[in-house]
Design a protein around this motif. Structure first.
Motif, PDB file in Angstrom:
ATOM      1  N   ARG A 256       0.808  -1.212   0.000  1.00  0.00           N
ATOM      2  CA  ARG A 256       0.000   0.000   0.000  1.00  0.00           C
ATOM      3  C   ARG A 256       0.850   1.275   0.000  1.00  0.00           C
TER       4      ARG A 256
ATOM      5  N   TYR B 245      -0.284   5.012  -1.336  1.00  0.00           N
ATOM      6  CA  TYR B 245      -1.720   5.096  -1.660  1.00  0.00           C
ATOM      7  C   TYR B 245      -2.343   6.381  -1.156  1.00  0.00           C
TER       8      TYR B 245
ATOM      9  N   TRP C  68      -5.050  -0.534  -5.626  1.00  0.00           N
ATOM     10  CA  TRP C  68      -3.695   0.037  -5.541  1.00  0.00           C
ATOM     11  C   TRP C  68      -2.706  -1.024  -5.076  1.00  0.00           C
TER      12      TRP C  68
ATOM     13  N   SER D 236      -1.150   0.794  -8.579  1.00  0.00           N
ATOM     14  CA  SER D 236      -0.123   1.800  -8.276  1.00  0.00           C
ATOM     15  C   SER D 236       0.731   2.103  -9.501  1.00  0.00           C
TER      16      SER D 236
END
Length: 214
Positions: free
Chosen positions: A58, A61, A130, A135
């Motif tokens: 993550r 994010y 993501w 991403s």
């Protein structure tokens, strides 16, 4: 370029069909529809077997990296479009705000008569996307994901149920209404497959178990 663009080219007819249907939604005073029908359990199992298994990440994010809501038709944005699609006898004003109607939340079986009681759930949450590949996308690609009305990705549901779900995947959250779990996991796998998103090991195990009972 994400692999889902290749899959998108193979789905032109389906996209055009969805567009035609979306136009009809705004022409009828009592239009009502549900989540776009996800793939069958057998197809979902095949899709799941082909997904990359990877650890989620993550880092970096931010929800703002997935712009919502965009204009879909006339003055109607994505939220308003889904409220119109998922409701019964929905009446909107000139700004496309729902002023009356009825909405059934398939996650918990509740029925609401005020649009303010509904959230539009991203079935595969933005943070989950993501974590599992988005991403690497451009902002435009993430916007497309966040406002996808063609795949079974957006659904009007009880607001506090959506908030309780948060960013969880099916290893830790599925709808409390058991009759909807099969639809939910089939849709989850379809969206992940279309966008070439990975799954983590716990997520794949949970999806495999649920799909075995579909």
């Amino acid at each position: 370029m994400p692999k889902f663009y290749a899959r998108r080219r193979l789905s032109i007819l389906a996209a055009l069909t969805g567009l035609i249907a979306s136009v009809g939604l705004f022409n009828g005073p009592t239009a009502s529809a549900a989540l776009p029908t996800p793939v069958s359990a057998a197809t979902a199992r095949t899709y799941l077997a082909s997904l990359t298994v990877a650890t989620e990440n993550r880092t970096g994010y931010d929800r703002d990296l997935f712009p919502t809501w965009i204009t879909i038709s006339g003055t109607c944005n994505t939220r308003e479009y889904i409220l119109k699609r998922d409701g019964t006898n929905v009446v909107t004003n000139s700004a496309c705000t729902a002023t009356s109607g009825s909405w059934y939340s398939p996650y918990d079986g509740a029925t609401w008569t005020a649009a303010s009681d509904l959230d539009i759930d991203h079935l595969v949450p933005l943070a989950e996307a993501w974590d599992s590949g988005a991403s690497a996308w451009t902002t435009s690609e993430r916007q497309g994901f966040a406002n996808d009305i063609t795949r079974p990705q957006l659904l009007a549901v009880t607001d506090n149920v959506n908030q309780s779900k948060g960013d969880q995947d099916p290893s830790t959250w599925v709808p409390s209404r058991s009759a909807y779990v099969c639809t939910y996991v089939r849709a989850w796998v379809q969206v992940k497959y279309y966008y070439d998103l990975s799954v983590d090991s716990a997520e794949k195990s949970a999806l495999t178990s649920y799909l075995a009972n579909c």
